[in-house]
Design a protein around this motif. Structure first.
Motif, mmCIF file in Angstrom:
data_model
loop_
_atom_site.group_PDB
_atom_site.id
_atom_site.type_symbol
_atom_site.label_atom_id
_atom_site.label_comp_id
_atom_site.label_asym_id
_atom_site.label_seq_id
_atom_site.Cartn_x
_atom_site.Cartn_y
_atom_site.Cartn_z
ATOM 1 N N LYS A 1 -1.411 0.476 4.224
ATOM 2 C CA LYS A 1 -2.565 0.299 3.331
ATOM 3 C C LYS A 1 -2.055 -0.152 1.968
ATOM 4 C CE LYS A 1 -6.986 0.909 2.381
ATOM 5 N NZ LYS A 1 -8.022 0.086 2.984
ATOM 6 N N ASP A 2 -1.279 -1.250 1.971
ATOM 7 C CA ASP A 2 -0.616 -1.621 0.720
ATOM 8 C C ASP A 2 -1.503 -2.413 -0.231
ATOM 9 O OD1 ASP A 2 -0.512 -3.825 2.392
ATOM 10 O OD2 ASP A 2 1.396 -4.532 1.582
ATOM 11 N N ASN A 3 -2.760 -2.683 0.190
ATOM 12 C CA ASN A 3 -3.699 -3.254 -0.788
ATOM 13 C C ASN A 3 -4.128 -2.183 -1.792
ATOM 14 O OD1 ASN A 3 -4.989 -1.947 1.345
ATOM 15 N ND2 ASN A 3 -6.876 -3.086 1.114
ATOM 16 N N ILE A 4 -4.004 -0.907 -1.426
ATOM 17 C CA ILE A 4 -4.341 0.203 -2.334
ATOM 18 C C ILE A 4 -3.059 0.902 -2.794
ATOM 19 C CG2 ILE A 4 -5.553 2.426 -2.533
ATOM 20 C CD1 ILE A 4 -7.456 0.038 -2.251
ATOM 21 N N LEU A 5 -2.217 1.293 -1.834
ATOM 22 C CA LEU A 5 -0.979 2.014 -2.164
ATOM 23 C C LEU A 5 0.145 0.994 -2.270
ATOM 24 C CD1 LEU A 5 -1.678 4.968 0.250
ATOM 25 C CD2 LEU A 5 -1.765 5.048 -2.245
ATOM 26 N N LYS A 6 0.189 0.310 -3.425
ATOM 27 C CA LYS A 6 1.059 -0.867 -3.549
ATOM 28 C C LYS A 6 2.524 -0.474 -3.601
ATOM 29 C CE LYS A 6 -2.316 -3.928 -5.685
ATOM 30 N NZ LYS A 6 -3.538 -3.168 -5.853
ATOM 31 N N ILE A 7 2.825 0.731 -4.092
ATOM 32 C CA ILE A 7 4.232 1.126 -4.216
ATOM 33 C C ILE A 7 4.731 1.779 -2.931
ATOM 34 C CG2 ILE A 7 5.852 2.592 -5.487
ATOM 35 C CD1 ILE A 7 4.275 1.995 -7.998
ATOM 36 N N THR A 8 4.016 2.803 -2.433
ATOM 37 C CA THR A 8 4.502 3.531 -1.248
ATOM 38 C C THR A 8 4.326 2.691 0.032
ATOM 39 O OG1 THR A 8 2.359 4.657 -1.269
ATOM 40 C CG2 THR A 8 4.252 5.881 -2.126
ATOM 41 N N ASP A 9 3.083 2.358 0.362
ATOM 42 C CA ASP A 9 2.862 1.526 1.552
ATOM 43 C C ASP A 9 3.394 0.117 1.325
ATOM 44 O OD1 ASP A 9 1.612 3.801 2.436
ATOM 45 O OD2 ASP A 9 -0.108 2.757 3.302
ATOM 46 N N GLY A 10 3.445 -0.301 0.055
ATOM 47 C CA GLY A 10 4.039 -1.602 -0.278
ATOM 48 C C GLY A 10 5.506 -1.644 0.132
ATOM 49 N N LEU A 11 6.234 -0.530 -0.077
ATOM 50 C CA LEU A 11 7.643 -0.463 0.331
ATOM 51 C C LEU A 11 7.752 -0.542 1.854
ATOM 52 C CD1 LEU A 11 10.629 0.013 -0.481
ATOM 53 C CD2 LEU A 11 10.211 2.455 -0.206
ATOM 54 N N PHE A 12 6.869 0.172 2.547
ATOM 55 C CA PHE A 12 6.896 0.168 4.020
ATOM 56 C C PHE A 12 6.713 -1.268 4.527
ATOM 57 C CE2 PHE A 12 5.778 1.251 8.342
ATOM 58 C CZ PHE A 12 6.457 2.441 8.579
ATOM 59 N N HIS A 13 5.734 -1.963 3.954
ATOM 60 C CA HIS A 13 5.444 -3.342 4.365
ATOM 61 C C HIS A 13 6.625 -4.256 4.043
ATOM 62 C CE1 HIS A 13 2.398 -6.941 4.195
ATOM 63 N NE2 HIS A 13 3.441 -7.195 4.928
ATOM 64 N N ALA A 14 7.172 -4.112 2.833
ATOM 65 C CA ALA A 14 8.266 -5.007 2.416
ATOM 66 C C ALA A 14 9.478 -4.824 3.331
ATOM 67 C CB ALA A 14 8.646 -4.711 0.965
#
Ligand code: NAD
Length: 480
Positions: A175-188
């Protein structure tokens, strides 16, 4: 003769002992080379005053064998008891939860006959640290932790699993459209690791639409890798829509130990009646045989089980008039599987496993350290004495020469300097102070700010320090 592999077995609670007996009978008849150590964990242990449900002798066996076949256990109602599964996963470092969700149409009712999805759930991080706080009258909070090595381990595991098991695609949900840092890391990290596996297709979905697609068109998915909470929810959804909650097994795998079980619970109302379906635990045991390299036995057991299902020999939970031929109890079902050892199914896809289907441990690669700079602080307050504007008037002078009040938030919404009067505010406020132009901040600046706030009579409940990493903010955005 093959050397016997030592394993630890727990018979569990409720239907546990019956389905474990049935499972072990099948494994023995199939020629599994196992040296079994039995331990007691679960309800009786909890009630004896051990809050984890796991006595010291059980830990000794688990640390010796490092392979655990576990029947479901009952967690007594009431406070103070820790989840045995969460304790096992974190204490033994079982970072990967693998759950196949497979349809067995036309023999077991399902809406999705073609479904065959492997859900790989991260098992140690996210909100499962259970780190929660209440610091004001109105607000509660939980900490979601996503680390680079934790994510890298699970994502590498998912790709290695796909390769080792002839799977074609790995999908990631977050859910990196909302959790840009935590889920953003998972996505990256998913995108980074995917590049190392050009032979495997990769795709990413925002978890909400991805979940909807999984529930609607599960045939479109192959291996799905998820952070802990989404994985917890969606692995149950996947099992349910496959039509196989009572049939599904699960593996919890770490670098040094592994635990195998059914996904269902101890079904206390069915206990002692010889009616429960042992298939979920048997599927857990098949995953265990693959993990310890007894691939041929795993294949023989799996094919005998598929043949039994195809022959219409069903326990009550999957019995259907017109499809099933005989309704059987737990032990009779086990005998039917044993009679079919050596046979392969005619309609269902026979099980064929590669010589080594358990992927090798995936070591995270150390990332180069980034330059970390303190640039401000979010100071949290318990406050009920007026409007955001009033709070701004109290806080702005506290910045002094080195920090300036940049914004005040309530539940993530900016309410100062430019808030709307319509915004509902709780008693939980976040005041963002940033370093003034040209100031290099250090911890004493934060401590002095908190001291000034306390002297002004404000109830500071916590601080979160704001850092940049190589010049990129390590905190969620707001006005600068
Ligand atoms: P449950 O999975 O035990 O039962 C849900 C329903 O499915 C019940 O109707 C039950 O009769 C049926 N069912 C479950 N397994 C079956 C099987 N093998 N054959 C036929 N029918 C089966 O879930 P619950 O009732 O919510 O939980 C009961 C207990 O199990 C609780 O104490 C819970 O904490 C525990 N639990 C343990 C585990 C575990 O050890 N991994 C997992 C989930 C729940």
């Amino acid at each position: 003769m093959t050397a016997r592999t030592p394993i630890t077995v727990a018979y569990g609670d409720g239907i546990g002992p019956e389905i474990m007996r049935a499972t072990l009978d099948i494994l023995e008849a199939a020629g599994a080379a196992l040296e079994i150590e039995v331990i007691e964990v679960g309800e009786a242990v909890y009630r004896s005053g051990i809050p984890t449900g796991i006595p010291p002798a059980a830990w000794e066996s688990l640390r010796r064998t490092r392979v655990f076949l576990k029947a479901p256990i009952t967690t007594p109602q009431g406070g103070g008891y820790k989840s045995l599964n969460v304790t096992m996963r974190t204490a033994l470092g079982l970072y990967a939860n693998v759950r196949p969700a497979v349809a067995y149409a036309p023999f077991v009712e399902t809406k999705y006959p073609g479904m065959n999805v492997i859900i790989i759930r991260e098992n140690e991080e996210d909100v499962y640290g259970g780190i929660e706080y209440r610091q004001t009258q109105q607000m509660t909070e939980a900490l979601k932790l996503i680390s680079r090595p934790g994510t890298e381990k699970i994502v590498r595991f998912a790709f290695a699993y796909a390769c080792a098991n002839g799977r074609r695609k790995v999908t990631c949900f977050a859910k990196d459209n909302i959790l840009k840092i935590t889920d953003g890391l998972f996505h990256a990290i998913f995108d980074e690791v995917a590049k190392e596996y050009p032979e495997i297709d990769s795709e990413f979905w925002i978890v909400d639409i991805g979940a909807a697609k999984l529930a609607d068109t599960p045939e479109a998915f192959d291996v799905v890798v998820l952070p802990n909470l989404y994985g917890d929810i969606l692995s149950d959804v996947a099992a349910q829509i496959a039509g196989s909650v009572g049939l599904a097994g699960s593996a919890n795998i770490g670098d040094v130990a592994a635990m195998f079980e059914a996904i269902h619970g101890s079904a206390p109302r069915r206990a002692g009646q010889d009616v429960a379906n042992p298939s979920g635990l048997l599927h857990g045991a098949i995953l265990m045989l693959l993990h310890i390299g007894q691939t041929e036995v795993a294949e023989r057991v799996h094919n005998a089980w598929l043949t039994t299902i195809e022959d219409g020999i069903h326990t009550y939970d999957i019995y259907q008039d017109g499809v099933s031929r005989r309704k059987v109890g737990t032990q009779e079902f086990a005998r039917a599987v044993i009679e079919r050892l050596g046979r392969t199914p005619r309609v269902l896809q026979p099980a064929r496993y590669p010589a080594r289907s358990s992927p090798p441990p995936a070591a995270p690669r150390p990332a180069a350290a980034q330059r970390k700079t303190l640039v401000g602080v979010d100071m949290y307050l318990d406050w009920t004495d007026g409007t955001p504007r009033r709070l701004g008037e109290l806080l702005a002078p506290l910045g002094n020469g080195r920090l300036r009040l940049a914004a005040i938030f309530n539940r993530g919404t900016v309410v100062w300097p430019d808030g709307l009067p319509e915004t509902f505010c709780t008693d939980h406020w976040r005041a963002r102070f940033l370093g003034r132009e040209g100031t290099s901040l250090a911890l004493p600046d934060v401590i002095e700010l908190v001291g000034r706030a306390a002297q002004a009579g404000l109830d500071v409940i916590k601080t979160e320090h704001l850092y940049e990493f190589d010049g990129r903010p390590g905190y969620s955005a707001g006005p600068s």
